[in-house]
Write an enzyme that holds these catalytic residues in place. Structure first.
Site, PDB file in Angstrom:
ATOM      1  CG  ASP A   2      -6.152  15.697  -1.874  1.00  0.00           C
ATOM      2  OD1 ASP A   2      -7.225  15.870  -1.272  1.00  0.00           O
ATOM      3  OD2 ASP A   2      -5.233  14.965  -1.446  1.00  0.00           O
ATOM      4  CG  PHE A  54      -0.478   8.362  -2.616  1.00  0.00           C
ATOM      5  CD1 PHE A  54       0.238   7.467  -1.835  1.00  0.00           C
ATOM      6  CD2 PHE A  54       0.189   9.009  -3.644  1.00  0.00           C
ATOM      7  CE1 PHE A  54       1.579   7.219  -2.070  1.00  0.00           C
ATOM      8  CE2 PHE A  54       1.532   8.775  -3.897  1.00  0.00           C
ATOM      9  CZ  PHE A  54       2.230   7.878  -3.101  1.00  0.00           C
ATOM     10  CB  THR A  89      -3.067  -1.603   2.678  1.00  0.00           C
ATOM     11  OG1 THR A  89      -2.957  -1.980   4.057  1.00  0.00           O
ATOM     12  CG2 THR A  89      -4.345  -2.208   2.129  1.00  0.00           C
ATOM     13  CE1 TYR A 146      -7.332   1.434   3.210  1.00  0.00           C
ATOM     14  CE2 TYR A 146      -6.370  -0.125   4.763  1.00  0.00           C
ATOM     15  CZ  TYR A 146      -6.230   0.891   3.832  1.00  0.00           C
ATOM     16  OH  TYR A 146      -4.968   1.354   3.517  1.00  0.00           O
ATOM     17  CE  LYS A 152      -5.854   1.758  -0.162  1.00  0.00           C
ATOM     18  NZ  LYS A 152      -5.087   2.751  -0.916  1.00  0.00           N
ATOM     19  CG  PHE A 158       1.054  -3.611   8.127  1.00  0.00           C
ATOM     20  CD1 PHE A 158      -0.313  -3.816   8.132  1.00  0.00           C
ATOM     21  CD2 PHE A 158       1.888  -4.698   7.910  1.00  0.00           C
ATOM     22  CE1 PHE A 158      -0.858  -5.072   7.935  1.00  0.00           C
ATOM     23  CE2 PHE A 158       1.362  -5.966   7.712  1.00  0.00           C
ATOM     24  CZ  PHE A 158      -0.015  -6.155   7.718  1.00  0.00           C
ATOM     25  CG  LEU A 191       1.331   3.332  19.295  1.00  0.00           C
ATOM     26  CD1 LEU A 191       0.442   3.520  20.526  1.00  0.00           C
ATOM     27  CD2 LEU A 191       2.034   1.969  19.342  1.00  0.00           C
ATOM     28  N   GLY A 235     -10.288  -9.182  16.765  1.00  0.00           N
ATOM     29  CA  GLY A 235      -9.724  -9.168  15.422  1.00  0.00           C
ATOM     30  C   GLY A 235      -8.309  -8.658  15.325  1.00  0.00           C
TER      31      GLY A 235
END
Length: 317
Positions: free
Chosen positions: A31, A69, A113, A137, A141, A165, A184, A277
């Site tokens: 990383d 990842f 994704t 994005y 992917k 998701f 969220l 969108g």
């Protein structure tokens, strides 16, 4: 197995690395700490601070496989600075695949994704749905998914792409913390923790049961478990794609109510206009991985995901 976890100092990567160690695998985390955290690398894992583009300096024939990842993952940023996403997500992965090929490491699980599908015609989304990303994005992917298919066909790589998701919850002291928060559940919990005054709901006139958007949520521990199954399932010359989802989804209001129940905080809400969108419903089907790998989520309840995330936040207050 001896496994490399790229992006293992991030949210999902750290939980996967922890579960791998719990399953007695030998783990090395790669990383660059651009968005990850050094203290998120699980004890017992070997840590290498390096860019994914420098994978060749880390990958050796001793590794049995890679769980990948390392990526840029902000949709809005991908539209404003697409070059970052092509460089990191695509060129970085190409450098990793070159390193794997050179070392003879023929097993990889990729954190893909469901954004690769774009705005679907039907939900839940299964793996046969057309791929039509609506942002850089998602395009980056999808490009990696296609790279993996070509690498499997031409060079015998065994690859699995997992598409999902929204990930939520925490596991073993590892949880979600981003410099720029767009999700969220953590935003709702930041309100409860006093770090924000309120939460904005983007539209309440959507064609859904309560008028707010419906999204897919999966517990990070369940997601990590799917990665452990996938690394065992890699077959030479094969690229499998699996969706991971809860099958029904939760509305924005349902998530907010769960956060209120868990925290005991009123969590004030302001209703804003719809965002261009935004689809009304995005939910992924996980029937294929359930049937082929026997994956079953142990924590499908939204209250459990929120409660685990809240416990992680409070542990750091």
């Amino acid at each position: 197995m001896k496994l490399l976890v790229t992006g293992g100092a991030g949210y999902i990567g750290s939980v996967v690395a922890a579960q791998l160690l719990e399953a007695d695998h030998e783990v090395t985390v790669l990383d660059d700490l651009s968005t990850g955290h050094r203290d998120a690398v699980p004890a017992g894992a070997h840590f290498v601070e390096a860019d994914i583009a420098d994978s060749a300096k880390v990958v050796t024939a001793d590794f049995d496989g890679v769980l990948h990842f390392a990526a840029k993952s902000l949709v809005g940023e991908s539209q404003q600075r697409p070059e970052l996403y092509w460089r990191t997500n695509v060129a970085g992965t190409l450098a990793l695949l070159d390193a794997l090929r050179h070392a003879g490491v023929r097993r990889i699980v990729f954190s893909s994704t469901a954004a690769t599908y774009g705005e679907p015609d039907t939900v839940p989304i299964d793996e046969t749905a057309p791929t039509a990303p609506t942002n850089t994005y998602g395009h980056s992917k999808l490009a990696v998914d296609r790279m993996l298919g070509g690498e499997a066909l031409a060079h015998g790589l065994g690859a699995v792409s997992l598409r999902y998701f929204n990930v939520a919850g925490a596991h073993g002291g590892f949880g979600e913390r981003h410099a720029v928060e767009t999700h969220l559940i953590p935003i709702a919990l930041q309100v409860a923790a006093g770090e924000r005054e309120q939460l904005v709901v983007y539209g309440e006139d959507w064609p859904t049961p309560d008028g707010t958007c419906v999204r897919d949520y999966i517990h990070v521990a369940d997601l990590a478990g799917a990665h452990l199954l996938a690394v065992q399932a890699c077959e030479p010359g094969s690229h499998r794609i699996y969706n991971l989802g809860n099958g029904a989804g939760f509305s924005v209001r349902e998530v907010i109510e769960a956060a209120r129940r868990v925290t005991g905080h009123p969590i004030p809400v302001e209703v804003g206009p719809r965002r261009p969108g935004d689809p009304a419903v995005l939910v992924a089907s996980s029937e294929r991985i359930r049937a082929e790998l026997g994956w079953e989520p142990a924590h499908p309840e939204i209250d459990v995901m929120v409660a685990d995330a809240w416990e992680f936040i409070r542990s750091r207050m």
